[in-house]
Design an enzyme around this catalytic site. Structure first.
Site, PDB file in Angstrom:
ATOM      1  CG  ASP A 150     -27.371 -16.856  40.499  1.00  0.00           C
ATOM      2  OD1 ASP A 150     -27.622 -17.830  39.753  1.00  0.00           O
ATOM      3  OD2 ASP A 150     -26.424 -16.831  41.290  1.00  0.00           O
ATOM      4  CB  ILE A 151     -27.534 -17.404  34.947  1.00  0.00           C
ATOM      5  CG1 ILE A 151     -26.391 -18.253  35.487  1.00  0.00           C
ATOM      6  CG2 ILE A 151     -27.038 -16.115  34.322  1.00  0.00           C
ATOM      7  CD1 ILE A 151     -25.476 -18.789  34.402  1.00  0.00           C
ATOM      8  CG  ASN A 154     -21.546 -19.415  48.969  1.00  0.00           C
ATOM      9  OD1 ASN A 154     -22.056 -19.552  50.077  1.00  0.00           O
ATOM     10  ND2 ASN A 154     -22.249 -19.500  47.858  1.00  0.00           N
ATOM     11  N   GLY A 192     -19.007 -23.828  48.636  1.00  0.00           N
ATOM     12  CA  GLY A 192     -19.790 -23.694  47.421  1.00  0.00           C
ATOM     13  C   GLY A 192     -19.389 -22.550  46.519  1.00  0.00           C
ATOM     14  CD  GLN A 193     -15.244 -17.913  46.329  1.00  0.00           C
ATOM     15  OE1 GLN A 193     -14.657 -18.260  47.343  1.00  0.00           O
ATOM     16  NE2 GLN A 193     -14.987 -16.774  45.710  1.00  0.00           N
ATOM     17  CG  HIS A 233     -19.879 -13.765  44.239  1.00  0.00           C
ATOM     18  ND1 HIS A 233     -18.693 -14.459  44.109  1.00  0.00           N
ATOM     19  CD2 HIS A 233     -20.858 -14.698  44.323  1.00  0.00           C
ATOM     20  CE1 HIS A 233     -18.939 -15.760  44.107  1.00  0.00           C
ATOM     21  NE2 HIS A 233     -20.256 -15.944  44.250  1.00  0.00           N
ATOM     22  CG  HIS A 258     -24.965 -15.668  46.423  1.00  0.00           C
ATOM     23  ND1 HIS A 258     -25.334 -16.310  45.263  1.00  0.00           N
ATOM     24  CD2 HIS A 258     -23.662 -15.993  46.636  1.00  0.00           C
ATOM     25  CE1 HIS A 258     -24.308 -16.999  44.808  1.00  0.00           C
ATOM     26  NE2 HIS A 258     -23.283 -16.820  45.617  1.00  0.00           N
TER      27      HIS A 258
END
Length: 119
Positions: free
Chosen positions: A35-36, A92, A98-99, A105, A107
């Site tokens: 994750d960035i 999410n 919070g998507q 995907h 996390h």
């Protein structure tokens, strides 16, 4: 069409290598990348190569690929050595949860205390 790459999807562009990412694992059906904006020492996203808006639609349409995402999440945790201390897998679903990228995907979070309930 569901399952087909979307031209405006960030994660579809990562799958096709149009946008770079720090990829940690790949399979025939998934891509896992860091994750960035990590929220834990281990924060990796595991995505299906096919496009579905969220985990529920992916699971309904392609349960085998949904299982692949979970299997790869466990492999990511093992690779980052957080499988022994504990990790969290979060999907999410929807804006209210919070998507922000509407490509299913997971996390994978670990490497620090993950108190419950989150957030």
């Amino acid at each position: 069409m569901a399952g087909e790459p979307q031209a405006d999807c960030l994660f579809c562009k990562i799958v096709s290598r149009e946008i770079p990412a720090t990829i940690v694992r790949e399979s025939d059906t998934t891509v896992a990348f860091r994750d960035i904006n990590p929220q834990a020492p281990t924060h990796v996203l595991v995505i299906p190569r096919v496009h579905y808006a969220d985990a529920g639609t992916l699971a309904a349409a392609e349960p085998g690929i949904a299982a692949d995402v979970l299997r790869e999440a466990a492999a990511v945790a093992a690779g980052d050595r957080v499988d022994g201390t504990g990790y969290r897998v979060v999907f999410n679903t929807g804006v209210g949860a919070g998507q922000t990228v509407f490509h299913a995907h997971a996390h994978v979070l670990g490497g620090r205390g993950l108190e419950w309930p989150p957030g």
